[in-house]
Design a protein around this motif. Structure first.
Motif, PDB file in Angstrom:
ATOM      1  N   VAL A 174       0.827  -1.209   0.000  1.00 20.56           N
ATOM      2  CA  VAL A 174       0.000   0.000   0.000  1.00 20.56           C
ATOM      3  C   VAL A 174       0.860   1.257   0.000  1.00 20.56           C
ATOM      4  O   VAL A 174       0.440   2.302  -0.496  1.00 20.56           O
ATOM      5  CB  VAL A 174      -0.987   0.043   1.193  1.00 20.56           C
ATOM      6  CG1 VAL A 174      -2.005  -1.079   1.082  1.00 20.56           C
ATOM      7  CG2 VAL A 174      -0.279   0.004   2.527  1.00 20.56           C
TER       8      VAL A 174
ATOM      9  N   GLU B 251       3.887   8.040   1.013  1.00 25.11           N
ATOM     10  CA  GLU B 251       3.165   8.201  -0.255  1.00 25.11           C
ATOM     11  C   GLU B 251       2.608   6.834  -0.616  1.00 25.11           C
ATOM     12  O   GLU B 251       3.298   5.823  -0.486  1.00 25.11           O
ATOM     13  CB  GLU B 251       4.092   8.723  -1.350  1.00 25.11           C
ATOM     14  CG  GLU B 251       4.535  10.145  -1.089  1.00 25.11           C
ATOM     15  CD  GLU B 251       5.153  10.787  -2.313  1.00 25.11           C
ATOM     16  OE1 GLU B 251       4.773  10.410  -3.448  1.00 25.11           O
ATOM     17  OE2 GLU B 251       6.009  11.646  -2.125  1.00 25.11           O
ATOM     18  N   HIS B 252       1.368   6.803  -1.076  1.00 23.47           N
ATOM     19  CA  HIS B 252       0.683   5.540  -1.347  1.00 23.47           C
ATOM     20  C   HIS B 252       0.871   5.086  -2.787  1.00 23.47           C
ATOM     21  O   HIS B 252       1.013   5.909  -3.693  1.00 23.47           O
ATOM     22  CB  HIS B 252      -0.812   5.679  -1.056  1.00 23.47           C
ATOM     23  CG  HIS B 252      -1.089   6.140   0.340  1.00 23.47           C
ATOM     24  ND1 HIS B 252      -1.965   7.136   0.625  1.00 23.47           N
ATOM     25  CD2 HIS B 252      -0.573   5.736   1.527  1.00 23.47           C
ATOM     26  CE1 HIS B 252      -1.997   7.335   1.926  1.00 23.47           C
ATOM     27  NE2 HIS B 252      -1.161   6.499   2.489  1.00 23.47           N
TER      28      HIS B 252
ATOM     29  N   ASP C 129      -0.765   3.554  -6.193  1.00 30.91           N
ATOM     30  CA  ASP C 129      -2.052   3.829  -6.835  1.00 30.91           C
ATOM     31  C   ASP C 129      -2.864   2.536  -6.927  1.00 30.91           C
ATOM     32  O   ASP C 129      -2.896   1.869  -7.966  1.00 30.91           O
ATOM     33  CB  ASP C 129      -1.836   4.455  -8.210  1.00 30.91           C
ATOM     34  CG  ASP C 129      -3.113   5.034  -8.803  1.00 30.91           C
ATOM     35  OD1 ASP C 129      -4.213   4.699  -8.306  1.00 30.91           O
ATOM     36  OD2 ASP C 129      -2.996   5.825  -9.750  1.00 30.91           O
TER      37      ASP C 129
ATOM     38  N   ILE D  59      -4.469   1.652   5.771  1.00 30.49           N
ATOM     39  CA  ILE D  59      -4.148   2.509   4.629  1.00 30.49           C
ATOM     40  C   ILE D  59      -4.923   2.072   3.393  1.00 30.49           C
ATOM     41  O   ILE D  59      -5.503   2.892   2.683  1.00 30.49           O
ATOM     42  CB  ILE D  59      -2.629   2.505   4.356  1.00 30.49           C
ATOM     43  CG1 ILE D  59      -1.882   3.148   5.531  1.00 30.49           C
ATOM     44  CG2 ILE D  59      -2.310   3.228   3.051  1.00 30.49           C
ATOM     45  CD1 ILE D  59      -0.368   2.993   5.468  1.00 30.49           C
ATOM     46  N   GLY D  60      -4.932   0.777   3.121  1.00 28.88           N
ATOM     47  CA  GLY D  60      -5.593   0.267   1.916  1.00 28.88           C
ATOM     48  C   GLY D  60      -7.079   0.545   1.887  1.00 28.88           C
ATOM     49  O   GLY D  60      -7.637   0.916   0.856  1.00 28.88           O
TER      50      GLY D  60
ATOM     51  N   GLN E 108      -8.569   3.006   3.303  1.00 28.83           N
ATOM     52  CA  GLN E 108      -8.752   4.446   3.085  1.00 28.83           C
ATOM     53  C   GLN E 108      -8.644   4.790   1.602  1.00 28.83           C
ATOM     54  O   GLN E 108      -9.345   5.667   1.115  1.00 28.83           O
ATOM     55  CB  GLN E 108      -7.713   5.262   3.862  1.00 28.83           C
ATOM     56  CG  GLN E 108      -7.921   5.292   5.352  1.00 28.83           C
ATOM     57  CD  GLN E 108      -6.787   5.992   6.085  1.00 28.83           C
ATOM     58  OE1 GLN E 108      -5.775   6.357   5.503  1.00 28.83           O
ATOM     59  NE2 GLN E 108      -6.962   6.158   7.389  1.00 28.83           N
ATOM     60  N   ILE E 109      -7.753   4.094   0.902  1.00 34.21           N
ATOM     61  CA  ILE E 109      -7.507   4.387  -0.513  1.00 34.21           C
ATOM     62  C   ILE E 109      -8.603   3.818  -1.403  1.00 34.21           C
ATOM     63  O   ILE E 109      -9.051   4.460  -2.351  1.00 34.21           O
ATOM     64  CB  ILE E 109      -6.135   3.816  -0.949  1.00 34.21           C
ATOM     65  CG1 ILE E 109      -5.004   4.517  -0.194  1.00 34.21           C
ATOM     66  CG2 ILE E 109      -5.944   3.955  -2.449  1.00 34.21           C
ATOM     67  CD1 ILE E 109      -3.659   3.845  -0.381  1.00 34.21           C
ATOM     68  N   LEU E 110      -9.027   2.593  -1.119  1.00 36.12           N
ATOM     69  CA  LEU E 110      -9.984   1.903  -1.979  1.00 36.12           C
ATOM     70  C   LEU E 110     -11.411   2.199  -1.532  1.00 36.12           C
ATOM     71  O   LEU E 110     -11.790   1.886  -0.409  1.00 36.12           O
ATOM     72  CB  LEU E 110      -9.745   0.395  -1.935  1.00 36.12           C
ATOM     73  CG  LEU E 110      -8.424  -0.076  -2.546  1.00 36.12           C
ATOM     74  CD1 LEU E 110      -8.174  -1.523  -2.183  1.00 36.12           C
ATOM     75  CD2 LEU E 110      -8.424   0.111  -4.044  1.00 36.12           C
TER      76      LEU E 110
END
Length: 168
Positions: A76, A94-95, A97, A121-122, A124-126
């Motif tokens: 992630v 930094e994540h 993409d 983290i994942g 939050q991103i997806l």
């Protein structure tokens, strides 16, 4: 603090499950290989899920076997500063993409988060998706010793229903 970067993803167009770690630890970064620390249980846990003794084969064959079973690997975190290998020490993150990766993997049906940091983290991103199952897995890291291997293995078996059925 030392600046560290993740590895390239190990995926192909048939990837059905993407296992996401946080950021490779120092042993992995030195070796240039995913999950290179000798006490990391990743290869045992994933091998149990796919029904193959991954720990007994060389690294390139491990990656090829994962792909044959529809399993991909990535992280992630694309980059960040960290002394040592503990996720709690990550700074200036930094994540990767992940949304783009999901778009590029047409057969992807599940994402397994290897550990709490990866899941936090994942997720939050997806954005929630009706087409993806998100699975929080206990960390394979040697730093996470609170859970016995047998219990971790039972949790990682949650990946089985999403494996490439052509292998089974």
């Amino acid at each position: 603090m030392t600046f560290k970067r993740s590895f390239a993803p190990v995926v192909d167009r048939h990837t059905r499950i993407l296992i996401l770690g946080s950021l490779p630890g120092d042993a992995s970064l030195r070796a240039g290989r995913y999950y290179a620390h000798p006490r990391n249980q990743f290869w045992q846990l994933t091998g149990s899920a796919i029904g193959c003794d991954l720990a007994a084969i060389d690294y390139d064959e491990r990656l090829a076997t994962l792909l044959q079973h529809g399993v991909g690997l990535w992280d992630v975190v694309q980059s960040g500063k960290r002394e040592g290998s503990l996720d709690a020490a990550l700074r200036e993150v930094e994540h990767n993409d992940l949304a783009e990766m999901v778009q590029k993997a047409p057969e992807l049906v599940a994402i397994g988060f290897n550990g709490a940091t990866s899941a936090r983290i994942g997720r939050q991103i997806l954005a929630p998706s009706p087409h993806l199952t998100l699975i929080d897995l206990p960390s394979s890291s040697p730093a996470y010793a609170a859970m016995p291997l047998a219990e971790k293995t039972r949790s990682w078996l949650a990946l089985r229903p999403f494996l490439d059925q052509r292998m089974g």
